[in-house]
Write a protein that holds these residues in place. Structure first.
Motif, PDB file in Angstrom:
ATOM      1  N   SER A 187       0.815  -1.222   0.000  1.00 19.27           N
ATOM      2  CA  SER A 187       0.000   0.000   0.000  1.00 19.27           C
ATOM      3  C   SER A 187       0.846   1.269   0.000  1.00 19.27           C
ATOM      4  N   TYR A 188       2.167   1.136   0.064  1.00 18.77           N
ATOM      5  CA  TYR A 188       3.039   2.306   0.214  1.00 18.77           C
ATOM      6  C   TYR A 188       2.931   3.298  -0.941  1.00 18.77           C
ATOM      7  N   GLY A 189       2.696   2.825  -2.155  1.00 19.75           N
ATOM      8  CA  GLY A 189       2.748   3.706  -3.318  1.00 19.75           C
ATOM      9  C   GLY A 189       1.471   4.472  -3.609  1.00 19.75           C
ATOM     10  N   HIS A 190       0.498   4.382  -2.715  1.00 17.02           N
ATOM     11  CA  HIS A 190      -0.775   5.053  -2.960  1.00 17.02           C
ATOM     12  C   HIS A 190      -0.703   6.536  -2.570  1.00 17.02           C
ATOM     13  N   PHE A 191      -1.171   7.394  -3.428  1.00 14.76           N
ATOM     14  CA  PHE A 191      -1.290   8.815  -3.139  1.00 14.76           C
ATOM     15  C   PHE A 191      -2.398   9.358  -4.031  1.00 14.76           C
ATOM     16  N   ASP A 192      -2.820  10.577  -3.780  1.00 13.33           N
ATOM     17  CA  ASP A 192      -3.966  11.149  -4.497  1.00 13.33           C
ATOM     18  C   ASP A 192      -3.493  11.801  -5.798  1.00 13.33           C
ATOM     19  N   MET A 193      -3.302  10.982  -6.827  1.00 10.51           N
ATOM     20  CA  MET A 193      -2.807  11.511  -8.095  1.00 10.51           C
ATOM     21  C   MET A 193      -3.813  12.466  -8.730  1.00 10.51           C
ATOM     22  N   GLU A 194      -5.083  12.155  -8.645  1.00  8.15           N
ATOM     23  CA  GLU A 194      -6.091  13.015  -9.265  1.00  8.15           C
ATOM     24  C   GLU A 194      -6.026  14.428  -8.694  1.00  8.15           C
ATOM     25  N   ARG A 195      -5.785  14.514  -7.403  1.00  5.38           N
ATOM     26  CA  ARG A 195      -5.649  15.822  -6.776  1.00  5.38           C
ATOM     27  C   ARG A 195      -4.416  16.548  -7.313  1.00  5.38           C
ATOM     28  N   ILE A 196      -3.303  15.834  -7.434  1.00  4.24           N
ATOM     29  CA  ILE A 196      -2.074  16.447  -7.937  1.00  4.24           C
ATOM     30  C   ILE A 196      -2.265  16.941  -9.370  1.00  4.24           C
ATOM     31  N   LEU A 197      -2.915  16.138 -10.196  1.00  4.16           N
ATOM     32  CA  LEU A 197      -3.136  16.548 -11.590  1.00  4.16           C
ATOM     33  C   LEU A 197      -3.995  17.814 -11.659  1.00  4.16           C
ATOM     34  N   ARG A 198      -4.953  17.944 -10.748  1.00  5.02           N
ATOM     35  CA  ARG A 198      -5.836  19.118 -10.759  1.00  5.02           C
ATOM     36  C   ARG A 198      -5.115  20.396 -10.339  1.00  5.02           C
ATOM     37  N   VAL A 199      -4.077  20.247  -9.506  1.00  2.72           N
ATOM     38  CA  VAL A 199      -3.409  21.456  -8.995  1.00  2.72           C
ATOM     39  C   VAL A 199      -2.083  21.728  -9.709  1.00  2.72           C
ATOM     40  N   MET A 200      -1.769  20.978 -10.750  1.00  5.17           N
ATOM     41  CA  MET A 200      -0.574  21.259 -11.547  1.00  5.17           C
ATOM     42  C   MET A 200      -0.820  22.471 -12.436  1.00  5.17           C
ATOM     43  N   ARG A 201       0.179  23.332 -12.523  1.00  8.17           N
ATOM     44  CA  ARG A 201       0.076  24.511 -13.372  1.00  8.17           C
ATOM     45  C   ARG A 201       1.361  24.675 -14.183  1.00  8.17           C
ATOM     46  N   PRO A 202       1.221  25.014 -15.478  1.00 12.33           N
ATOM     47  CA  PRO A 202       2.419  25.248 -16.292  1.00 12.33           C
ATOM     48  C   PRO A 202       2.938  26.671 -16.100  1.00 12.33           C
ATOM     49  N   ILE A 203       4.257  26.818 -15.959  1.00 13.09           N
ATOM     50  CA  ILE A 203       4.868  28.140 -16.057  1.00 13.09           C
ATOM     51  C   ILE A 203       5.924  28.051 -17.157  1.00 13.09           C
ATOM     52  N   GLU A 204       6.750  29.029 -17.288  1.00 13.93           N
ATOM     53  CA  GLU A 204       7.643  29.078 -18.445  1.00 13.93           C
ATOM     54  C   GLU A 204       8.581  27.886 -18.547  1.00 13.93           C
TER      55      GLU A 204
END
Length: 436
Positions: A187-204
């Motif tokens: 179970s160690y590799g579980h994390f909230d990927m969907e949340r991370i994808l939603r809060v990712m933002r591109p900068i330069e």
């Protein structure tokens, strides 16, 4: 319609246990998946010898590569219409994600270590060489294959694109942590990927994370830390890798010594002679290697025969904690005692070291330089993750190293009848470093 813009008649999907579905609509991606070079990845395990420890770990580089592609596809869908994101880079990102592991060989790291090869070099060679993958990429536009290779090689001028595939929070890591966790049953590799994808933002020049997603990133960092020490560096898996490496070492030694093999190591000769070409590399997969090991169990050479039988039948070496830097006298004594018992320490007494740096802040100019994870604050300021997170700060820049000594306990037990005194001396030394 230009090839780069061509779409399939309908979306093709791969059913996936981690992402539920992998979606393909671009003709270029569909064609790349069908190439011999990409299909070969079905015959390369993602986790090498880990299946000998966690029996479910039979998944392949093919599975993982599709997963990384799917994560990048979702990320750039979320980036659409955002400032700093250029939709023209979409296909470049997808192709680089799909092909990033194309150059992995059988039991990647053990094979590379013995023959001094680099899977990243072969990824470039496959993408740029006389291959079906190259021909498809060049149909997009002349020079596109080089661009894809540059992204994977982290030399492309667009650092934002590179960071999607290779950074401290990238699609590659997000897929393998979840996928490896799923197939090993931990179970160690579980994390909230969907949340991370939603809060990712591109900068330069990189992807950043909205500060509201910091706790999801903390979870991701700790998942990576736990997976390395509980799964990737598992001592039983490392024991199998030690034996695998020693098999390759022995075959190389025998070949160079003029030994007459019952089954000649045909697929490896060009590597022994440092004359290998791309086709020689592509001809190797784990099914081929397993066949040789199966047959070499019956070789006249006792060491090769024994090592292959151990690997095939999972008769692995035992291990104890052992730091050679602090225990040099014990190492010298053990080496001589093994020689006295006619057990070759070159193959049967092996120190293996594992080390990992779970997260690092920016250290400009250092080898292996890597950009930190930045949080995007409400006022638009960028803050390095460990300056905001006490959890991450506690492990930042701290490299953990582990040393173990591997040896064949069964050989010592067999020898005890003949040379009880020497075996007892060996066991005393070993017990002094840890449990047998």
């Amino acid at each position: 319609m230009a090839y780069k813009d061509e779409k399939l008649h309908e979306v093709k999907v791969f059913k996936d246990p981690v992402h539920r579905y992998v979606h393909v609509r671009d003709r270029v991606i569909w064609d790349l998946i069908g190439t011999p070079e990409f299909q070969r990845l079905r015959r390369i395990k993602q986790l090498g010898t880990t299946y000998l420890t966690f029996h479910g770990a039979e998944h392949s580089r093919f599975n993982h590569s599709l997963g990384v592609y799917e994560i990048v596809r979702r990320i750039i869908n979320n980036f659409k219409d955002r400032e700093h994101w250029n939709e023209k880079n979409r296909l470049l990102c997808l192709c680089a994600a799909l092909l990033h592991d194309l150059g992995h060989g059988p039991f990647s790291h053990s094979f590379e270590k013995v023959f001094k090869l680099d899977h990243e070099y072969y990824t470039q060679q496959i993408i740029l060489g006389d291959t079906e993958s190259n021909r498809i990429l060049e149909k997009v536009y002349p020079g596109f294959a080089q661009e894809v290779a540059d992204v994977i090689n982290k030399t492309h001028s667009n650092k934002l694109v590179v960071s999607l595939i290779s950074s401290q929070i990238d699609a590659d890591r997000m897929d393998y942590l979840q996928r490896d966790s799923y197939f090993t049953g931990v179970s160690y590799g579980h994390f909230d990927m969907e949340r991370i994808l939603r809060v990712m933002r591109p900068i330069e020049d990189q992807v950043v994370i909205k500060s509201t997603g910091m706790h999801a990133v903390e979870d991701y960092i700790m998942s990576r830390y736990q997976m390395y020490w509980q799964v990737y560096f598992h001592p039983v898996t490392r024991s199998a890798e030690v034996i695998l490496t020693k098999i390759f070492d022995r075959v190389k030694f025998l070949y160079e010594s003029g030994y007459h093999f019952k089954l000649k190591p045909t697929h490896f000769i060009s590597f022994f002679n440092k004359e290998e070409n791309l086709q020689d590399y592509l001809n190797l997969d784990e099914a081929v290697v397993h066949y040789y090991f199966q047959m070499w169990q019956h070789e006249e050479d006792k060491i090769l025969s024994d090592l292959c039988e151990r690997f095939i039948n999972r008769r692995l070496f035992k291990y104890v904690e052992f730091d050679p830097n602090k225990m040099m006298n014990s190492w010298v004594t053990l080496t001589q005692l093994f020689k006295d018992m006619n057990i070759d320490p070159e193959y049967y007494l092996v120190v293996d070291s594992s080390s990992d740096l779970p997260y690092d802040f920016y250290r400009p100019g250092e080898e292996g330089e890597r950009l930190p994870i930045h949080l995007l604050m409400p006022n638009g300021e960028l803050r390095e993750l460990s300056r905001e997170s006490e959890v991450v700060e506690a492990i930042s820049g701290k490299k953990r190293t582990d040393h173990k000594l591997y040896y064949p306990l069964d050989r010592l037990e067999q020898a005890k009848k003949k040379d009880k005194k020497t075996v007892q001396q060996i066991m005393r030394i070993l017990h002094g470093q840890g449990d047998v």
